[in-house]
Design a protein around this motif. Structure first.
Motif, PDB file in Angstrom:
ATOM      1  N   ALA A 195      95.781  39.554  -8.398  1.00 30.18           N
ATOM      2  CA  ALA A 195      95.619  39.945  -9.799  1.00 30.18           C
ATOM      3  C   ALA A 195      94.697  38.972 -10.535  1.00 30.18           C
ATOM      4  O   ALA A 195      93.836  39.379 -11.315  1.00 30.18           O
ATOM      5  N   GLU A 196      94.860  37.674 -10.274  1.00 25.66           N
ATOM      6  CA  GLU A 196      94.004  36.674 -10.921  1.00 25.66           C
ATOM      7  C   GLU A 196      92.561  36.822 -10.472  1.00 25.66           C
ATOM      8  O   GLU A 196      91.631  36.765 -11.295  1.00 25.66           O
ATOM      9  N   SER A 231      86.528  40.936 -13.188  1.00 28.08           N
ATOM     10  CA  SER A 231      86.301  41.809 -14.343  1.00 28.08           C
ATOM     11  C   SER A 231      85.743  41.023 -15.523  1.00 28.08           C
ATOM     12  O   SER A 231      84.867  41.499 -16.244  1.00 28.08           O
ATOM     13  N   MET A 232      86.233  39.806 -15.739  1.00 36.58           N
ATOM     14  CA  MET A 232      85.742  38.979 -16.839  1.00 36.58           C
ATOM     15  C   MET A 232      84.288  38.551 -16.615  1.00 36.58           C
ATOM     16  O   MET A 232      83.509  38.485 -17.566  1.00 36.58           O
ATOM     17  N   CYS A 236      81.540  47.867 -19.633  1.00 42.09           N
ATOM     18  CA  CYS A 236      81.446  47.015 -18.446  1.00 42.09           C
ATOM     19  C   CYS A 236      82.322  47.584 -17.332  1.00 42.09           C
ATOM     20  O   CYS A 236      83.230  48.384 -17.583  1.00 42.09           O
ATOM     21  N   LEU A 237      82.039  47.149 -16.132  1.00 38.81           N
ATOM     22  CA  LEU A 237      82.837  47.562 -14.986  1.00 38.81           C
ATOM     23  C   LEU A 237      84.169  46.827 -14.992  1.00 38.81           C
ATOM     24  O   LEU A 237      84.307  45.762 -15.582  1.00 38.81           O
ATOM     25  N   SER A 239      77.783  42.029 -18.833  1.00 37.08           N
ATOM     26  CA  SER A 239      77.498  43.211 -19.652  1.00 37.08           C
ATOM     27  C   SER A 239      77.148  42.808 -21.073  1.00 37.08           C
ATOM     28  O   SER A 239      76.204  43.332 -21.666  1.00 37.08           O
ATOM     29  N   LYS A 240      77.921  41.877 -21.639  1.00 36.83           N
ATOM     30  CA  LYS A 240      77.651  41.426 -23.004  1.00 36.83           C
ATOM     31  C   LYS A 240      76.297  40.733 -23.083  1.00 36.83           C
ATOM     32  O   LYS A 240      75.524  40.962 -24.015  1.00 36.83           O
ATOM     33  N   ASP A 241      75.983  39.893 -22.100  1.00 35.20           N
ATOM     34  CA  ASP A 241      74.704  39.179 -22.094  1.00 35.20           C
ATOM     35  C   ASP A 241      73.519  40.131 -21.955  1.00 35.20           C
ATOM     36  O   ASP A 241      72.439  39.863 -22.483  1.00 35.20           O
TER      37      ASP A 241
END
Length: 71
Positions: free
Chosen positions: A26-27, A33-34, A12-13, A40-42
């Motif tokens: 940062a958050e 990213s999450m 994933c990116l 990506s997982k889906d």
């Protein structure tokens, strides 16, 4: 996209957070990213093993392959 390109390694990116970054930056970067990781997982599609990936798996299973592999 990586599946359509028949990529051997897919991932994933991830956003490169600027440095220094505020806690809010940062958050925000982590959340982006999450979201990409979830997408990506889906979208992941299992593909048949190639000769190269199958032989790598076989070598990692056999004790002789583990000894021959670099640390």
């Amino acid at each position: 996209m990586q599946h359509m390109l028949d990529s051997n390694i897919t991932m994933c990116l991830d956003e490169c957070t600027p440095f220094p970054a505020t806690e809010a930056q940062a958050e925000s970067s982590m959340r982006l990213s999450m979201r990409w990781a979830r997408r990506s997982k889906d979208a992941f599609v299992e593909r048949p093993a190639t000769a190269c990936s199958a032989s790598s798996r076989a070598a990692s299973i056999r004790s002789s392959g583990r000894r021959a592999s670099p640390p």
